[in-house]
Design a protein around this motif. Structure first.
Motif, PDB file in Angstrom:
ATOM      1  N   ILE B 164      -3.311 -12.031  23.208  1.00  0.00           N
ATOM      2  CA  ILE B 164      -2.957 -10.831  23.983  1.00  0.00           C
ATOM      3  C   ILE B 164      -3.814  -9.676  23.473  1.00  0.00           C
ATOM      4  O   ILE B 164      -3.879  -9.439  22.262  1.00  0.00           O
ATOM      5  CB  ILE B 164      -1.450 -10.493  23.828  1.00  0.00           C
ATOM      6  N   MET B 165      -4.448  -8.971  24.398  1.00  0.00           N
ATOM      7  CA  MET B 165      -5.348  -7.887  23.983  1.00  0.00           C
ATOM      8  C   MET B 165      -4.573  -6.702  23.427  1.00  0.00           C
ATOM      9  O   MET B 165      -3.654  -6.194  24.063  1.00  0.00           O
ATOM     10  CB  MET B 165      -6.229  -7.451  25.148  1.00  0.00           C
ATOM     11  N   MET B 166      -4.968  -6.287  22.220  1.00  0.00           N
ATOM     12  CA  MET B 166      -4.299  -5.177  21.546  1.00  0.00           C
ATOM     13  C   MET B 166      -5.336  -4.198  21.015  1.00  0.00           C
ATOM     14  O   MET B 166      -6.474  -4.578  20.756  1.00  0.00           O
ATOM     15  CB  MET B 166      -3.455  -5.706  20.373  1.00  0.00           C
ATOM     16  N   TYR B 167      -4.902  -2.958  20.857  1.00  0.00           N
ATOM     17  CA  TYR B 167      -5.802  -1.952  20.281  1.00  0.00           C
ATOM     18  C   TYR B 167      -6.034  -2.245  18.803  1.00  0.00           C
ATOM     19  O   TYR B 167      -7.116  -2.033  18.279  1.00  0.00           O
ATOM     20  CB  TYR B 167      -5.209  -0.546  20.441  1.00  0.00           C
ATOM     21  N   ASP B 168      -4.988  -2.722  18.141  1.00  0.00           N
ATOM     22  CA  ASP B 168      -5.060  -3.025  16.713  1.00  0.00           C
ATOM     23  C   ASP B 168      -3.819  -3.820  16.328  1.00  0.00           C
ATOM     24  O   ASP B 168      -2.831  -3.839  17.072  1.00  0.00           O
ATOM     25  CB  ASP B 168      -5.113  -1.707  15.914  1.00  0.00           C
ATOM     26  N   LEU B 169      -3.865  -4.455  15.185  1.00  0.00           N
ATOM     27  CA  LEU B 169      -2.667  -5.109  14.651  1.00  0.00           C
ATOM     28  C   LEU B 169      -1.635  -4.039  14.310  1.00  0.00           C
ATOM     29  O   LEU B 169      -1.994  -2.912  13.972  1.00  0.00           O
ATOM     30  CB  LEU B 169      -2.996  -5.899  13.385  1.00  0.00           C
ATOM     31  N   VAL B 170      -0.373  -4.406  14.388  1.00  0.00           N
ATOM     32  CA  VAL B 170       0.701  -3.460  14.063  1.00  0.00           C
ATOM     33  C   VAL B 170       1.354  -3.899  12.758  1.00  0.00           C
ATOM     34  O   VAL B 170       1.786  -5.042  12.634  1.00  0.00           O
ATOM     35  CB  VAL B 170       1.756  -3.418  15.199  1.00  0.00           C
ATOM     36  N   ALA B 171       1.394  -2.993  11.803  1.00  0.00           N
ATOM     37  CA  ALA B 171       2.060  -3.279  10.526  1.00  0.00           C
ATOM     38  C   ALA B 171       3.228  -2.314  10.367  1.00  0.00           C
ATOM     39  O   ALA B 171       3.163  -1.175  10.830  1.00  0.00           O
ATOM     40  CB  ALA B 171       1.084  -3.114   9.374  1.00  0.00           C
ATOM     41  N   SER B 172       4.281  -2.783   9.739  1.00  0.00           N
ATOM     42  CA  SER B 172       5.467  -1.944   9.590  1.00  0.00           C
ATOM     43  C   SER B 172       6.062  -2.066   8.192  1.00  0.00           C
ATOM     44  O   SER B 172       6.127  -3.162   7.637  1.00  0.00           O
ATOM     45  CB  SER B 172       6.507  -2.351  10.631  1.00  0.00           C
ATOM     46  N   VAL B 173       6.474  -0.925   7.654  1.00  0.00           N
ATOM     47  CA  VAL B 173       7.070  -0.876   6.308  1.00  0.00           C
ATOM     48  C   VAL B 173       8.186   0.161   6.313  1.00  0.00           C
ATOM     49  O   VAL B 173       8.099   1.159   7.026  1.00  0.00           O
ATOM     50  CB  VAL B 173       6.004  -0.510   5.237  1.00  0.00           C
ATOM     51  N   SER B 174       9.226  -0.082   5.530  1.00  0.00           N
ATOM     52  CA  SER B 174      10.307   0.909   5.438  1.00  0.00           C
ATOM     53  C   SER B 174      10.505   1.382   4.004  1.00  0.00           C
ATOM     54  O   SER B 174      10.130   0.690   3.054  1.00  0.00           O
ATOM     55  CB  SER B 174      11.610   0.329   5.985  1.00  0.00           C
ATOM     56  N   VAL B 175      11.096   2.562   3.900  1.00  0.00           N
ATOM     57  CA  VAL B 175      11.356   3.189   2.602  1.00  0.00           C
ATOM     58  C   VAL B 175      12.808   3.644   2.587  1.00  0.00           C
ATOM     59  O   VAL B 175      13.317   4.135   3.595  1.00  0.00           O
ATOM     60  CB  VAL B 175      10.398   4.399   2.407  1.00  0.00           C
ATOM     61  N   SER B 176      13.479   3.468   1.457  1.00  0.00           N
ATOM     62  CA  SER B 176      14.857   3.951   1.317  1.00  0.00           C
ATOM     63  C   SER B 176      14.900   5.106   0.330  1.00  0.00           C
ATOM     64  O   SER B 176      14.106   5.150  -0.613  1.00  0.00           O
ATOM     65  CB  SER B 176      15.768   2.833   0.821  1.00  0.00           C
ATOM     66  N   CYS B 177      15.836   5.998   0.567  1.00  0.00           N
ATOM     67  CA  CYS B 177      15.963   7.180  -0.286  1.00  0.00           C
ATOM     68  C   CYS B 177      17.262   7.093  -1.088  1.00  0.00           C
ATOM     69  O   CYS B 177      18.329   6.856  -0.515  1.00  0.00           O
ATOM     70  CB  CYS B 177      15.963   8.410   0.614  1.00  0.00           C
ATOM     71  N   PHE B 178      17.156   7.243  -2.402  1.00  0.00           N
ATOM     72  CA  PHE B 178      18.319   7.288  -3.287  1.00  0.00           C
ATOM     73  C   PHE B 178      18.229   8.573  -4.097  1.00  0.00           C
ATOM     74  O   PHE B 178      17.369   8.671  -4.982  1.00  0.00           O
ATOM     75  CB  PHE B 178      18.329   6.102  -4.255  1.00  0.00           C
ATOM     76  N   ASN B 179      19.081   9.532  -3.806  1.00  0.00           N
ATOM     77  CA  ASN B 179      19.027  10.842  -4.467  1.00  0.00           C
ATOM     78  C   ASN B 179      17.602  11.390  -4.407  1.00  0.00           C
ATOM     79  O   ASN B 179      17.132  11.770  -3.364  1.00  0.00           O
ATOM     80  CB  ASN B 179      19.532  10.755  -5.912  1.00  0.00           C
ATOM     81  N   LYS B 180      16.895  11.347  -5.545  1.00  0.00           N
ATOM     82  CA  LYS B 180      15.519  11.874  -5.553  1.00  0.00           C
ATOM     83  C   LYS B 180      14.488  10.752  -5.531  1.00  0.00           C
ATOM     84  O   LYS B 180      13.292  11.002  -5.495  1.00  0.00           O
ATOM     85  CB  LYS B 180      15.310  12.743  -6.800  1.00  0.00           C
ATOM     86  N   ASN B 181      14.953   9.526  -5.582  1.00  0.00           N
ATOM     87  CA  ASN B 181      14.015   8.395  -5.652  1.00  0.00           C
ATOM     88  C   ASN B 181      13.710   7.815  -4.276  1.00  0.00           C
ATOM     89  O   ASN B 181      14.602   7.689  -3.440  1.00  0.00           O
ATOM     90  CB  ASN B 181      14.592   7.277  -6.526  1.00  0.00           C
ATOM     91  N   LEU B 182      12.456   7.443  -4.081  1.00  0.00           N
ATOM     92  CA  LEU B 182      12.055   6.724  -2.871  1.00  0.00           C
ATOM     93  C   LEU B 182      11.701   5.299  -3.273  1.00  0.00           C
ATOM     94  O   LEU B 182      10.896   5.100  -4.182  1.00  0.00           O
ATOM     95  CB  LEU B 182      10.835   7.381  -2.223  1.00  0.00           C
ATOM     96  N   VAL B 183      12.322   4.327  -2.611  1.00  0.00           N
ATOM     97  CA  VAL B 183      11.991   2.929  -2.917  1.00  0.00           C
ATOM     98  C   VAL B 183      11.420   2.269  -1.674  1.00  0.00           C
ATOM     99  O   VAL B 183      11.983   2.365  -0.587  1.00  0.00           O
ATOM    100  CB  VAL B 183      13.203   2.131  -3.462  1.00  0.00           C
TER     101      VAL B 183
END
Lengths: 215, 254
Positions: B164-183
């Motif tokens: 299927i013709m695409m402009y680019d591959l799609v990558a996905s990542v998530s981040v969680s927030c705990f108080n002041k920390n980002l994981v």
């Protein structure tokens, strides 16, 4: 009084497995294979359901057997039965205890506290499997027998026979859902002979897989 | 009563004794439940051509999260659908009954299908298959946190495998927030205790974002930091995905 519970067997065909299957409506083959599996596993008597009993008349394990078809490319029942047996042979029943209220609790070895309750079953155990059933689906076409057909072959030829034998060579079930070709005794015997050969192969294959999984 | 003028509305303030603190997921030396550092992703594995019956398919394993995606089509749109100059994208995400620790819990995520659709729609050149539909079906085999990002990345790979013709591959990542920390790339345990989450779906080569989802309370600097973390991780993930596609091509040529 309840002593044991028969496991619930479900064969799922998600939309990823075939272009014919669409989300929302279940595939035609799905309930048929589920029923066939349920009948085969119960009639083969390969598991003693009393092993799922914890406290006679009070508590028993409920075993759910969920089989997912990831790629529907023919002989679905054969693959489903093999995966069901592999899962049952790998099944480990956790050790549990009964507390003062008569409730069942899992016994964890991690916590260092001394166990207040006497465990109902002392350690993790496996189900005892005997006379394991294996199956082979064959297609009948004119004078030919085509073993282990692909989805394409199944769609072209309408008559198929599924023979289920256990490891001791006993016939567990024979399934021929209609079709224009008549299955003569000689054809059925040939299918059974092919199945007998297949049972040996699959049994060796399963033994190797199980021994590789054991630590 | 709330309706009467002059009366103060009933409010509730937890007293210090009843205000129970959320149990800390992280131990003293700032390690996560699986031993990773805050900004470290789980190991990823991708493989195309998992399902023979499909036009294209992919299997992804990120930590203990396992996903399989099949792509069917382009094929004729349903009769009921109106004529369209551009192609249609149809997405469906389902969970196996054994994907979650509690049997059948995965069916709670009904919104995943539409989120997958929105994430991929911007990357596919729909004009290349008018009057037809491309079906993207995902099945989560094991859910161990960050399921949707894994599904999206895997689906993008399956689309590429289907040609299927695409402009680019799609990558996905998530981040969680705990108080002041980002994981980054949180596991199930972390997702259950998070204060907020941020998920980015992007086309790394074009540096374009196709989807951005933010939940919970975030300050502007925290959002910027989280986005940068995700974009960096997406770029690295896209490299792994590309190498997987190259491997598949070289294998087929041999």
């Amino acid at each position: 009084m309840l002593i044991f519970v028969i496991s619930a067997i479900d064969f799922h065909m998600p939309p990823i497995c075939s272009p014919i299957v669409r989300p929302g409506r279940p595939a035609e083959a799905s309930p048929m294979v589920s029923k066939q599996l349920s009948n085969t596993i119960s009639s083969s008597r390969m598991t003693d359901l009393k092993e799922l009993s914890l406290v006679s008349g009070k508590a028993a394990w409920m075993a759910y057997l969920d089989i997912y078809c990831l790629d529907a490319d023919g002989a679905l029942f054969d693959a489903a039965l093999l995966s069901a047996i592999a899962a049952l042979s790998h099944l480990q029943i956790p050790s549990i205890a009964m507390n003062d209220d008569g409730k069942i609790v899992l016994v964890s070895d991690e916590d260092g506290q001394k166990r207040a309750q006497e465990p109902v079953n002392k350690e993790k155990r496996k189900l005892t499997l005997r006379s394991i059933p294996f199956s082979l689906t064959c297609i009948l076409h004119k004078n030919y027998i085509l073993a282990d057909p692909t989805a394409e072959e199944e769609s072209i030829m309408e008559t198929h026979v599924t023979v289920v034998l256990d490891t001791s060579g006993q016939l567990i079930s024979l399934y021929k859902p209609g079709g224009p070709v008549l299955a003569y005794t000689s054809a059925i015997q040939d299918c059974a002979a092919l199945t007998r050969q297949r049972v040996k192969e699959l049994n060796n294959f399963l033994d190797k897989a199980n021994s590789a999984m054991e630590v | 009563m709330a309706g009467k003028g002059g009366s103060t509305p009933a409010t509730y303030s937890p007293s210090p004794t009843t205000d129970k603190k959320k149990p800390s997921l992280f131990n003293e030396d700032l390690a996560r439940p699986d031993g990773r550092s805050f900004h470290q992703c789980r190991p990823a594995f991708f493989r195309t051509g998992a399902v023979n019956a499909a036009s294209g398919s992919a299997y992804a394993e990120v930590g203990n999260t396992k996903v399989i995606v099949s792509v069917f089509g382009p094929r004729e749109s349903k009769k009921a659908m109106m004529y369209s100059d551009i192609g249609r994208l149809n997405c469906n995400v389902s969970f196996t009954t054994f994907a979650t620790p509690i049997r059948g819990q995965g069916s709670d995520h009904k919104e995943y299908s539409s989120m997958l659709h929105k994430a991929l729609e911007g990357a596919i050149i729909l004009e290349t298959f008018p009057k037809t539909t491309v079906d993207v079906f995902a099945l989560v085999l094991e859910s161990s946190g960050s399921d949707l990002p894994v599904v999206i990345s895997c689906a993008s790979l399956a689309l590429a495998d289907a040609g299927i013709m695409m402009y680019d591959l799609v990558a996905s990542v998530s981040v969680s927030c705990f108080n002041k920390n980002l994981v980054i790339d949180p596991v199930l345990e972390e997702e259950n205790g998070q204060d907020g989450s941020l998920m980015i779906t992007c086309m790394p080569s074009r540096y374009e974002i196709t989807q951005l989802t933010v939940t919970g309370e975030w300050s502007t600097p925290k959002i910027n930091e989280g986005m940068q973390l995700c974009l960096d991780a997406c770029a690295k993930l896209a490299k792994i995905m590309r190498s997987c596609l190259k491997e598949a091509v070289s294998d087929s040529q041999e």
